[in-house]
Scaffold this active site. Structure first.
Site, short mmCIF file in Angstrom:
data_model
loop_
_atom_site.label_atom_id
_atom_site.label_comp_id
_atom_site.label_asym_id
_atom_site.label_seq_id
_atom_site.Cartn_x
_atom_site.Cartn_y
_atom_site.Cartn_z
N CYS A 76 41.98 126.12 -3.26
CA CYS A 76 41.06 125.95 -2.12
C CYS A 76 41.54 126.78 -0.93
CB CYS A 76 40.88 124.48 -1.80
SG CYS A 76 39.43 124.17 -0.73
N HIS A 177 38.85 122.66 -6.51
CA HIS A 177 39.99 121.74 -6.69
C HIS A 177 40.11 121.37 -8.17
CE1 HIS A 177 41.03 120.87 -2.48
NE2 HIS A 177 39.74 121.05 -2.24
N GLU A 179 42.43 119.73 -9.49
CA GLU A 179 42.98 118.37 -9.58
C GLU A 179 41.91 117.31 -9.43
OE1 GLU A 179 43.01 119.15 -5.16
OE2 GLU A 179 43.20 120.31 -7.00
#
Length: 199
Positions: A76, A177, A179
């Protein structure tokens, strides 16, 4: 061991937990000089992030480690910081590890928040096992404009076609992202962990 750069901005713990889910060891740290692989997370404004990196000494260390061939993944804002400059707020110089700049995303509705398809423009170590495209979770208002089209790995559509993944040798970046992107995001992090082990 993957070092997650801790400069006060970014989903550091979320990245650490996601890496643990794919069996990769990591540590959140302010010292990456001895790291064999580094993740640079980021959430917030580019100028503030650069000030934090400079104050902590992490900026100089990241540039040194990139030049030494250490695998680096920017996530990001972390991807944006890899470039030469950004026009966000008052504007700021970036790390300059990748050629190009960061400017506002050309869309009538900002920020861009949510799942979006990333089309892979060329093979990359990060996209192995993900096919020709995959959906990832995005949160951003600015987009990277690489100077060299060869650095572009993935693109997405939101108001315009923007660059969502880059790779130049050992330096990689994802505008989204991983994650927070379910199984495909975890696969991407596992791919990076494989690169880290090899390094």
């Amino acid at each position: 061991m993957i070092a997650i750069a801790d400069y006060g901005m970014g989903n550091r713990r979320s990245v650490e937990k996601a890496l643990a889910r794919v069996g990769a060891e990591s540590v959140v740290t302010t010292d990456v000089r001895d790291a064999s692989a580094i993740i640079l997370p980021g959430v917030g404004a580019f100028p503030e992030a650069m000030r934090n990196l400079e104050r902590s000494g992490l900026g100089e260390a990241l540039i040194e480690r990139a030049a030494a061939g250490v695998p680096i993944l920017g996530i990001c804002l972390g991807m944006q910081l890899l470039f030469e400059s950004s026009t966000e707020h008052e504007g700021a110089e970036g790390l300059g590890i990748l050629p190009g700049r960061v400017t506002p995303l050309k869309s009538p509705r900002l920020p861009h928040i949510g799942w979006n398809l990333v089309t892979f423009e060329r093979p990359s170590v990060l996209t192995e096992g993900l096919g020709d495209a995959a959906a990832f979770y995005h949160v951003h208002s600015f987009a990277c404009r690489p100077s060299d089209p060869a650095d572009i790995v993935g693109t997405s559509e939101y108001g315009e076609r923007f660059v969502s993944m880059v790779e130049r040798g050992n330096v990689m970046g994802a505008q989204f992202h991983p994650e927070k992107s379910s199984l495909d995001g975890l696969r991407m992090l596992k791919n990076f962990a494989t690169v880290a082990v090899a390094a």
